[in-house]
Motif scaffolding. Sequence first.
Motif, PDB file in Angstrom:
ATOM      1  N   LEU A  92       0.830  -1.203   0.000  1.00 36.10           N
ATOM      2  CA  LEU A  92       0.000   0.000   0.000  1.00 36.10           C
ATOM      3  C   LEU A  92       0.868   1.258   0.000  1.00 36.10           C
ATOM      4  CD1 LEU A  92      -2.689  -1.160   2.549  1.00 36.10           C
ATOM      5  CD2 LEU A  92      -3.116  -0.507   0.164  1.00 36.10           C
ATOM      6  N   ALA A  93       1.872   1.261   0.867  1.00 30.02           N
ATOM      7  CA  ALA A  93       2.713   2.449   0.986  1.00 30.02           C
ATOM      8  C   ALA A  93       3.410   2.732  -0.339  1.00 30.02           C
ATOM      9  CB  ALA A  93       3.743   2.266   2.102  1.00 30.02           C
ATOM     10  N   GLU A  94       3.909   1.704  -0.974  1.00 28.49           N
ATOM     11  CA  GLU A  94       4.634   1.934  -2.227  1.00 28.49           C
ATOM     12  C   GLU A  94       3.688   2.214  -3.388  1.00 28.49           C
ATOM     13  OE1 GLU A  94       9.050   0.340  -1.864  1.00 28.49           O
ATOM     14  OE2 GLU A  94       7.696  -1.201  -2.650  1.00 28.49           O
ATOM     15  N   ARG A  95       2.581   1.500  -3.420  1.00 34.04           N
ATOM     16  CA  ARG A  95       1.611   1.754  -4.495  1.00 34.04           C
ATOM     17  C   ARG A  95       1.095   3.190  -4.397  1.00 34.04           C
ATOM     18  NH1 ARG A  95       0.285   1.207  -9.309  1.00 34.04           N
ATOM     19  NH2 ARG A  95       1.356  -0.771  -9.018  1.00 34.04           N
ATOM     20  N   LEU A  96       0.797   3.612  -3.193  1.00 35.49           N
ATOM     21  CA  LEU A  96       0.175   4.926  -3.008  1.00 35.49           C
ATOM     22  C   LEU A  96       1.183   6.019  -2.672  1.00 35.49           C
ATOM     23  CD1 LEU A  96      -2.801   3.487  -0.989  1.00 35.49           C
ATOM     24  CD2 LEU A  96      -2.990   4.496  -3.279  1.00 35.49           C
ATOM     25  N   GLN A  97       2.445   5.629  -2.511  1.00 30.94           N
ATOM     26  CA  GLN A  97       3.495   6.608  -2.203  1.00 30.94           C
ATOM     27  C   GLN A  97       3.064   7.511  -1.054  1.00 30.94           C
ATOM     28  OE1 GLN A  97       4.919   8.562  -5.757  1.00 30.94           O
ATOM     29  NE2 GLN A  97       4.831   6.696  -6.957  1.00 30.94           N
ATOM     30  N   THR A  98       2.840   6.919   0.056  1.00 21.95           N
ATOM     31  CA  THR A  98       2.331   7.668   1.196  1.00 21.95           C
ATOM     32  C   THR A  98       2.541   6.854   2.465  1.00 21.95           C
ATOM     33  OG1 THR A  98       0.451   9.102   1.785  1.00 21.95           O
ATOM     34  CG2 THR A  98      -0.061   6.800   1.305  1.00 21.95           C
ATOM     35  N   PRO A  99       2.531   7.516   3.615  1.00 25.20           N
ATOM     36  CA  PRO A  99       2.681   6.765   4.863  1.00 25.20           C
ATOM     37  C   PRO A  99       1.474   5.860   5.135  1.00 25.20           C
ATOM     38  CG  PRO A  99       3.054   9.113   5.238  1.00 25.20           C
ATOM     39  CD  PRO A  99       2.477   8.977   3.861  1.00 25.20           C
ATOM     40  N   VAL A 100       1.751   4.726   5.668  1.00 26.84           N
ATOM     41  CA  VAL A 100       0.706   3.821   6.138  1.00 26.84           C
ATOM     42  C   VAL A 100       0.933   3.610   7.632  1.00 26.84           C
ATOM     43  CG1 VAL A 100      -0.202   1.475   6.039  1.00 26.84           C
ATOM     44  CG2 VAL A 100       0.460   2.654   3.920  1.00 26.84           C
ATOM     45  N   ILE A 101      -0.068   3.924   8.423  1.00 24.53           N
ATOM     46  CA  ILE A 101       0.046   3.737   9.874  1.00 24.53           C
ATOM     47  C   ILE A 101      -0.804   2.541  10.260  1.00 24.53           C
ATOM     48  CG2 ILE A 101      -0.226   4.834  12.135  1.00 24.53           C
ATOM     49  CD1 ILE A 101      -0.197   7.547  10.700  1.00 24.53           C
ATOM     50  N   VAL A 102      -0.176   1.568  10.856  1.00 22.55           N
ATOM     51  CA  VAL A 102      -0.909   0.374  11.271  1.00 22.55           C
ATOM     52  C   VAL A 102      -1.161   0.465  12.766  1.00 22.55           C
ATOM     53  CG1 VAL A 102      -1.036  -2.116  11.135  1.00 22.55           C
ATOM     54  CG2 VAL A 102       0.461  -0.874   9.552  1.00 22.55           C
ATOM     55  N   LEU A 103      -2.425   0.462  13.138  1.00 14.51           N
ATOM     56  CA  LEU A 103      -2.771   0.599  14.550  1.00 14.51           C
ATOM     57  C   LEU A 103      -3.083  -0.755  15.158  1.00 14.51           C
ATOM     58  CD1 LEU A 103      -4.966   3.840  14.341  1.00 14.51           C
ATOM     59  CD2 LEU A 103      -2.675   3.633  15.266  1.00 14.51           C
ATOM     60  N   SER A 104      -2.106  -1.300  15.818  1.00 16.85           N
ATOM     61  CA  SER A 104      -2.325  -2.530  16.574  1.00 16.85           C
ATOM     62  C   SER A 104      -2.513  -2.123  18.037  1.00 16.85           C
ATOM     63  CB  SER A 104      -1.109  -3.438  16.381  1.00 16.85           C
ATOM     64  OG  SER A 104      -1.222  -4.612  17.153  1.00 16.85           O
ATOM     65  N   ASP A 105      -2.480  -3.063  18.941  1.00 20.70           N
ATOM     66  CA  ASP A 105      -2.545  -2.677  20.341  1.00 20.70           C
ATOM     67  C   ASP A 105      -1.804  -3.678  21.218  1.00 20.70           C
ATOM     68  OD1 ASP A 105      -4.288  -4.832  21.084  1.00 20.70           O
ATOM     69  OD2 ASP A 105      -5.988  -3.682  20.348  1.00 20.70           O
ATOM     70  N   LEU A 106      -1.638  -3.324  22.454  1.00 21.87           N
ATOM     71  CA  LEU A 106      -0.879  -4.170  23.370  1.00 21.87           C
ATOM     72  C   LEU A 106      -1.498  -5.555  23.515  1.00 21.87           C
ATOM     73  CD1 LEU A 106       0.785  -3.190  26.680  1.00 21.87           C
ATOM     74  CD2 LEU A 106      -0.829  -5.102  26.691  1.00 21.87           C
ATOM     75  N   ASP A 107      -2.794  -5.601  23.600  1.00 22.15           N
ATOM     76  CA  ASP A 107      -3.468  -6.883  23.810  1.00 22.15           C
ATOM     77  C   ASP A 107      -3.138  -7.829  22.656  1.00 22.15           C
ATOM     78  OD1 ASP A 107      -5.165  -8.820  24.803  1.00 22.15           O
ATOM     79  OD2 ASP A 107      -6.994  -7.899  24.005  1.00 22.15           O
TER      80      ASP A 107
END
Lengths: 617, 617, 349, 349
Positions: A383-398
């Motif tokens: 996604l980041a390379e296709r769209l040339q933009t930052p991708v933020i992945v929101l996971s969590d501690l659990d």
Amino acid sequence: MELEKPAGVNDAGYSPKEQIINDFCITFSTVNGSGSATANTTLLRALFKMGIPVSGKNIFPSNIQGLPTWFTLRISKEGYFGRLEKDDIVVSMNPATFSKEQEYIVPGGVLLYSDAIKLPVTRQDISVYPMPVNEILSAAEVPQKLKDYAANMVYVGILSELLRIDFENIYQALDFHFKGKEAAIRSNYGVITLAAKWAQQNLKKNDPYYVKPMNATIGKIMADGNTAAGLGALYGGAQFVAWYPITPASSLAEAMHEYLPILRKDPVEEGKETCVIVQAEDEIAAIGMAVGAGWGGLRAMTSTSGPGLSLMTEYLGLAYYTETPVVVWDVQRVGPSTGLPTRTAQGDITFANFIGHGDTQYILLFPGSVKECFEFGWRAFDLAERLQTPVIVLSDLDLGMNQWVSEPFDYPDQPMDRGKILWEEDLDEILEKTSDKWGRYLDIDGDGIPYRTLPGNQNPRSAYFSRGTGHDEYGAYREDPEVWERILTRLKVKFETAKRYTPKPSIKKMANARIGILSVGSTDFPILEARDHLARQGLATDHLRIRAIPFDAEIGEFIRNHDANYVVEINRDGQLKQLLTIEFPEHATKLRMVARIDGLPLSAKWIEDQILSQEAK
Amino acid sequence: MELEKPAGVNDAGYSPKEQIINDFCITFSTVNGSGSATANTTLLRALFKMGIPVSGKNIFPSNIQGLPTWFTLRISKEGYFGRLEKDDIVVSMNPATFSKEQEYIVPGGVLLYSDAIKLPVTRQDISVYPMPVNEILSAAEVPQKLKDYAANMVYVGILSELLRIDFENIYQALDFHFKGKEAAIRSNYGVITLAAKWAQQNLKKNDPYYVKPMNATIGKIMADGNTAAGLGALYGGAQFVAWYPITPASSLAEAMHEYLPILRKDPVEEGKETCVIVQAEDEIAAIGMAVGAGWGGLRAMTSTSGPGLSLMTEYLGLAYYTETPVVVWDVQRVGPSTGLPTRTAQGDITFANFIGHGDTQYILLFPGSVKECFEFGWRAFDLAERLQTPVIVLSDLDLGMNQWVSEPFDYPDQPMDRGKILWEEDLDEILEKTSDKWGRYLDIDGDGIPYRTLPGNQNPRSAYFSRGTGHDEYGAYREDPEVWERILTRLKVKFETAKRYTPKPSIKKMANARIGILSVGSTDFPILEARDHLARQGLATDHLRIRAIPFDAEIGEFIRNHDANYVVEINRDGQLKQLLTIEFPEHATKLRMVARIDGLPLSAKWIEDQILSQEAK
Amino acid sequence: MATQILVPAAPQTNASGFTRNDYKGLPSTLCQGCGHNSIANQIIAACYELGIAPEKIIKFSGIGCSSKSPTYFLSRSFGFNGLHGRMPSLALGALFADHTLHGLGVSGDGDTASIGMGQFKHLVRRNMPMVYIVENNGVYGLTKGQFAPTAEKGLELKKHGKNVFQPVDICMEALASNATFVARSFAGDPKQVKELIKAAFSHNGIAVLDIISPCVTFHNHEDSVHSYVGGKAMEIPLHEVIYVPAREEIFVDDFLEGQTKEVTLHDGSIIRLKKLDKDYDPTDRHRALRMLDEAEKNNLLITGLFYIEPYRPSMFDLFPLPETPLNRLPEERLRPARESIDQLNKMMF
Amino acid sequence: MATQILVPAAPQTNASGFTRNDYKGLPSTLCQGCGHNSIANQIIAACYELGIAPEKIIKFSGIGCSSKSPTYFLSRSFGFNGLHGRMPSLALGALFADHTLHGLGVSGDGDTASIGMGQFKHLVRRNMPMVYIVENNGVYGLTKGQFAPTAEKGLELKKHGKNVFQPVDICMEALASNATFVARSFAGDPKQVKELIKAAFSHNGIAVLDIISPCVTFHNHEDSVHSYVGGKAMEIPLHEVIYVPAREEIFVDDFLEGQTKEVTLHDGSIIRLKKLDKDYDPTDRHRALRMLDEAEKNNLLITGLFYIEPYRPSMFDLFPLPETPLNRLPEERLRPARESIDQLNKMMF
Ligand SMILES: Cc1ncc(C[n+]2csc(CCOP(=O)(O)OP(=O)(O)O)c2C)c(N)n1
Ligand SMILES: Cc1ncc(C[n+]2csc(CCOP(=O)(O)OP(=O)(O)O)c2C)c(N)n1
Ligand code: SF4
Ligand code: SF4
Ligand SMILES: [Mg+2]
Ligand SMILES: [Mg+2]
């Protein structure tokens, strides 16, 4: 190797009908730094090997040694992995919390505790088994300095006896944990069997809890989300990782560090590795390095948690505007500020969405399971390379730090998508095709995504100058109003295009449901359970789990098609609901907030209660 | 002092009826670093002194010397201060932009240009006056190295002659600018009168533009928003200012630096000053210092622009959660990223609102005029200290760096509100009153605002330990779920309480308006004008200017009471509209977006066109 | 038989009338044996012996195990546990609130030399008067054992392989930024730690104390200078440090002529350096630089007071601060008089 | 009468066949006379003389007038004008994309020594191979003349009064962080600037060049070392610097025995230092520290190559990087083979 295996304590005679089998919850209460993690995960793994759906949650303090810590092990034949609010069994090794814990035991439940705790047992309605921990340790001839640690193996042995956990599987779990190191396995197993024998000889089981082998975990794996994410990233061809230690994200980069030499040896040049991991001096440097690497044409990433994400703000804005691919994993913990560093949350949603001064938009991904952590591990780069933009992945501690039963990881089902990159000949071609009209920021295809060249390209036409200041389609510095507006508008087009590539929401339906539930990430587990409960109470629900921002049009459809839509999330302000409100103002009044944050994963019961009470209004 | 004063060029004979008096726009095109600012503000001030409503906007590049720069001077007898899209008169001194500028002149308009520009005049429908700049400079015997600078005085002279600007007022303006320095005043005035004489002798006026004295500026002042804000802060008793240079915010702290010795000499201890200004090493340090000082009990602030605000993210989260008063002025410029550092914007609204990981809420203030910059300069401290929380004031470049005609500054109409501070005896009292139950984070009054002690308090009970980690009402470190939730919920109560203290929206009504306009900040000026135009076309509008977040309930009322509500703002994504949508989901569908960002202040015409075209749908 | 009446012994107090208890903090939640705990104890001892009222001290820290420790001493002092690496700015701002207070910062090597490098250097450059202790263990304790920038080259840690980078030398950094008080010590040498802390409190400027403080959980290899055993074995004190408060009489004959060097501090107290091996002049910056250069090349843990410049103006001295603490100024001293507004408006044109 | 045919003279080229034009940039938009322009010219000259293909260079900068200048040279090189103070991290990441390229960073004194202090120091510590030029004018140019941290103590600037703080010495900072190439020069001494840049490009590690570069608009007081006149008057070159490329024959007899010192760089080229006044050994870090200490005390502008350590492994050497640039690796070399996933899943328990 042949090992002694105990065979279960005497039964007080609960009839099979009264027995509670494979459906209860155990909480282990210890102090941290005492090594209880080994004991707890050993039990977790043994149950997993018995084919029983099981999940574990570690509730630990933000220090290194000596404070209360809890591990909750849920055994659920129905495959529910959410947190329960009550314990069936408590194993208490910590006097500091002994009294409090008893309150959480269900009537008829069980309390096991170290008899070194000289405090009163206040509950009369439960089965109580004091454990002569020191006695057993002495018998096992455990050296003094290992006693704290080995004490935990005592409860493993006794509990296994009580519940009928298979010692074969205990052994396998130890073998895995100690990576086959015989001495360690033997000494631990020794304490366990000794304790089990003690139990067999001295205890009379007068509680209803049993485990029985199933085949519900056949073909499955166990992993934590951070390891899964790191592995996914390695399968995604990650080439550059910069990170700075922070709980609960550290183990993501550490897993990459561990698996890099295994998975990413260069198949061509011997002794070389095709990914670089750098521990940066802080998060500003980590994101800076990753942005630099992403700009240079590497699949670049960083991983962090709240405070680190805050520090990445300025660089993310630069990456957005210069259209530089970069992947950021934010393993969420409780904020604001340092908050509760060892507790889980979904509190960075609005912040991540609006991060950076000026108008910005980011691709956000929300993995909802360990398997999806793996998948988004590689997909985020595409996604980041296709769209040339930052991708933020929101996971969590659990999700990130606990061990979860999961379907095995799937090999990426698509070749790597490197996006629109021009090497020497590609550039010549495109220059010919466009009559010399290539520009780094020129939208040739009408999808808002321009073509980019990479440093090292020896075509004399390839170089361009990136900048966070106003620039035109050819990368030239420009302050003209119309140029600024044009580029910023094109970026919005690109964000629209993104919807073609981002993962679609996952939808689960029930017949005739007029109630919708919306969520992201790890709340999937308690929601699954809450929906079953609600259905049993006659309230059918549909569930849509959002997996990405920009929001898919389907989400709007879903909201429209339900009378009331409950947005379930782990934060105070209903952040996901806020973003949905902005995106779908026409359905704004159909959204209802089911949000709380107290550091714990949501329980199915709480979700259920919230929905029921709001429905009652 | 008696000075020669020219008396107006010969008239080509526009009849008084055809004359355009006090209602036109002049753009000066020069290169930066050439000193044209002096010339332009001299004209601005002279017109102001003539009693004519006038406004100036500087459109300048992000470098120091040699690039095109424009100054637009609008003379408006009706008191409109917004940007116009066309020029009546262009004064062109820069060959690089000569051709382009001609396009912006209205038919019948005027072009004055340096005859050193040897490019064709392409417009036939305008009056054209070439100016023999070098010739006049030679006659004035201006030394070579001052020629660039003095060239600008030539157009001051010629233009003043053409328009009939009073030379008395020109002189006053120079006197002010050069702080009475005779030599500088004389030499500049000399060039001006020489040029004026040349005009008188050589030009025939064949355009309709005239200025005539009015009395519309009597009792008014001229100031830029940054100076006003800095002064307001000094009147607010600012005690600690930490800042880092950044356009367009630098002049705010620089004004404080300048006025500090004048306004803030300690009346008690001689030779001392009661405010400290520190140029920090960056914005993280600037906000860190300010937060430290705010915590220490000082009225503390920092000023910055977008990139700096991004860097302040983590500290703002800390201040929010530790309940530390601090004031941040964000003089907005065009972002994302470095963007257009010298152009105006309202693009940090959503970012400022959601700044920081985890759940946060901030008091946001939006000054809409120079006078309000002054007012919010002091009021922000009252709010920050009363509410023990960060206050972010969102100004912008247009307001901050341009000179505006304004009502004079009002002395603060309320004594300083230091909020709930406990010194030695106060603490004893409260301890007695509460039977020893004071805690730094304890809500005694039920308004969500606790009492705080300050370092230096010698009461042995006064000390507490601040932290960004979980803490209870007594400041003790706590990870308990219920404690976390309790404190965070109380913070929300406090944010509700804030509404009692924050400035109410300013509302302007017309009879029978079914259309509402909502806005923040400096768009007030073009909106005023657009509403008059719309009214003339039969479309009555009401206007609500929001002055603070949290949003006042009145705003919801306003929206409800209008069929359509246009949210006018200078950004791409309609950020204010987004926040209104979240706050008033029940009215979400009544909000319409009128947003754009191209670096220029919005024009009344554009706003008008947008509203008309959306109304037509 | 006479009845014996038991009178509880009056607790011992210092010259200012405080008991040792008045300087204590909450029980530590750090690991048993952590070097940070022993430094906390020396902070308590030093403040007790100095007799500063606890209310006259403000504590600051960043984030880390080290930065947690301010809760374990001086409960009666105000404190602020700030952000990772950003304690210097916080402390600077807060100390301006009341310039009569003593600032005490406690940080870690990661907190100061990694994320905090910039703020640390600029605090030093400004000669902000405060005691700045770096509890240097060569690792990140709180995040479970990653490399800190002070980690020895070649150090191996579980999960992180081998450190390949040159370590940051905190004293060298302080000197490069023209610090006016630079010392190194070792948590295993409590007496020296205490004397240096006392001296630091008397210094009118930034006092940087780089204290090697073993992390027993993640980095206590015997062959490392950051361990108790290694540190003990490798430590070479430059001199014996003795702090003599201003008010105390000085018995010169305690020391043989030529064997001690004395530096008088701004507040009249004296640091006496008792020669151990060779001569060392702590007022010679160049000498200090050379010593650090050599120590680095030869991998030595030299401890002592490396550099001191007692009379350079502190940051407070550079501003016209009133005697009254800023945070005690009443409205009348803060808000310009009502009359001034008209004059001001006249200036606005 | 014979007709003369005019053949346009072939433009001069360097050994690699490039003309000087191939190294040019866009016209400068800095102030006329700005020191940064003259440094830009020397960058062009140095690269031309070195014969590096412009496509083999990547330019980096932060924010400031200095940081704008990369557009004014090497238009055929990729470049990234990043964030204020954060160029080091950006450069580090980008250079890993293709380790065969030459990194060239241009920064200002504010960009490097104020907001950028931390990143600068850590880049140096890692010995990241690149040329790092600080265009040091003692002020913030682009924001119109505030104090930079390198401003002389006592300097007065309009609107900001007098600088009361000790200046940051960028070379001292580099040395404290164990830089392997540290030099100072003066924009008014173009020949020295050029030779140092050439040498820096040949160095396998971080090469820090602190170049005094007058800001003619905001800080050109004749009595300041940051001005042309002041700098010229005060400059004391340590030696004459001559860069001799690897491939060139060396005529030793050009120089008198004992009058030159030579350092061989990693790529075989040589830096020849022609003795001017006293002997100076640029491989002795301690000598360099002392010289800087003295220069500071006596307020001298000493220029030259202060320190060099040609053989310390660079950051690239610390990673098992393939020969092929990372950014050219195809999918097959990046994604683990399909078979591996089953094995991996087996490990997940
Ligand atoms: C911005 C930010 N990044 C990362 C962290 C996580 N973190 C907490 S403590 C720490 C390192 C502490 O190391 P050090 O300063 O050496 O202290 P020690 O624990 O070793 O005493 C880190 C990286 C954080 N709290 N904030
Ligand atoms: C985060 C951030 N803060 C502030 C600025 C404003 N700013 C632009 S250039 C500059 C200073 C540049 O000074 P220096 O590095 O010395 O370069 P010079 O202009 O003197 O060459 C500043 C503070 C910015 N762009 N970004
Ligand atoms: S982890 Fe290390 S630094 Fe942290 S408390 Fe334990 S011993 Fe101390
Ligand atoms: S302001 Fe100074 S640094 Fe900037 S371009 Fe002009 S002379 Fe150079
Ligand atoms: Mg440490
Ligand atoms: Mg500079």
